[in-house]
Design a protein around this motif. Structure first.
Motif, short mmCIF file in Angstrom:
data_model
loop_
_atom_site.label_atom_id
_atom_site.label_comp_id
_atom_site.label_asym_id
_atom_site.label_seq_id
_atom_site.Cartn_x
_atom_site.Cartn_y
_atom_site.Cartn_z
N GLU A 154 58.27 -31.83 15.69
CA GLU A 154 57.08 -31.66 16.51
C GLU A 154 56.97 -30.24 17.07
OE1 GLU A 154 57.66 -34.73 19.37
OE2 GLU A 154 56.82 -36.31 18.08
N ASN A 156 58.21 -27.41 15.66
CA ASN A 156 58.25 -26.34 14.66
C ASN A 156 57.38 -26.68 13.47
OD1 ASN A 156 60.74 -24.57 15.65
ND2 ASN A 156 61.33 -26.71 15.85
N ASP A 157 56.74 -25.68 12.92
CA ASP A 157 55.97 -25.83 11.68
C ASP A 157 56.92 -25.49 10.54
OD1 ASP A 157 54.06 -26.05 9.74
OD2 ASP A 157 53.06 -24.16 10.21
N ASP A 159 58.34 -25.27 6.87
CA ASP A 159 57.85 -25.17 5.50
C ASP A 159 58.73 -25.92 4.52
OD1 ASP A 159 55.47 -23.16 5.49
OD2 ASP A 159 56.95 -22.29 6.85
N LYS A 184 58.91 -33.59 9.24
CA LYS A 184 57.55 -33.24 8.83
C LYS A 184 57.46 -31.92 8.08
CE LYS A 184 55.51 -35.64 12.82
NZ LYS A 184 54.68 -35.49 14.03
N LYS A 186 56.82 -29.39 4.99
CA LYS A 186 55.90 -29.42 3.85
C LYS A 186 56.64 -29.82 2.57
CE LYS A 186 52.88 -25.88 5.86
NZ LYS A 186 53.65 -25.66 7.09
#
Length: 226
Positions: A154, A156-157, A159, A184, A186
């Motif tokens: 939640e 951190n984005d 990859d 989560k 990518k």
């Protein structure tokens, strides 16, 4: 940025200016396609002190004058052996010229065993969030499933995440699927499997069941570009 997988938990990242190795267990790792005597590395990132993760750090770092980033006690041990080691701790982050490193929790052990059998305490094990060139890689390290993985997803984005699936010493495929949902990323890549009989798993089967993002079982030496 180019990212490749080299068996067990070995990951190589090549940015515009640096080559970074995670957990370079090469010698004694029959699955690994790298050559410990010739591999170039500006940076070595270590999740914890177990021999199958420290691997060839000593030889590679000495030959390349690599900086080794590791949990505090392990880094201090490596520095005492003459390496250029930067100590960190769980929850801490640091901005290096090659990227940002942050250590996360991992539920596991951490000790380094000398050739004579002497066991050295390696501090707390960790995972590593590594950010460079606008991309974030999460090497989860050796760990059981734990709920803070959801928090890291939640906050951190991410990859690409490298998640252990071997079971016995780490979480197995079922728990690793939950971890993938929580993180989560990518792209989720399974690691820490098939090096030893006790951790034999089906990486393609795991990857096909990942529901959040893309599950991808990288072949040894296979390279992704982010």
């Amino acid at each position: 940025m180019k990212i490749s997988y080299h068996g067990h938990s070995v990951v190589k990242v090549v940015t515009g200016d640096h080559t970074i190795l995670f957990d370079p267990f090469i010698s004694g790792n029959e699955a690994c396609d790298l050559d410990a005597d010739t591999i170039k590395a500006d940076v070595i990132l270590l999740t914890h002190a177990h021999n199958d993760h420290v691997g060839d750090t000593f030889e590679i770092a000495k030959r390349n004058n690599s900086i080794v980033v590791a949990p505090n006690e392990l880094a201090n041990y490596l520095a005492a052996k003459g390496l250029n080691a930067h100590p960190m701790h769980i929850g801490g982050s640091h901005e290096f010229d090659f990227g940002r490193v942050k250590f996360t929790q991992a539920f596991h052990g951490s000790s380094y065993t000398e050739e004579d059998g002497t066991v050295n305490y390696g501090g707390m094990p960790g995972g590593i969030l590594f950010t460079a060139e606008g991309k974030t890689i999460y090497h989860v390290g050796d760990t059981a499933l734990f709920t803070d993985l959801k928090m890291y997803g939640e906050m951190n984005d991410i990859d690409i995440a490298f998640v252990p699936i071997g079971d016995n010493f780490t979480m197995g495929p079922e728990d690793a699927l939950v971890a993938a949902d929580w993180i989560k990323a990518k792209i989720t890549v399974p690691v820490h499997y098939n090096t030893f009989p006790v951790i034999e798993q089906d990486p393609d089967g795991y990857a096909s069941k990942v529901k959040t993002g893309e599950g991808r079982a990288l072949k040894i030496g296979e390279e992704l570009e982010l």
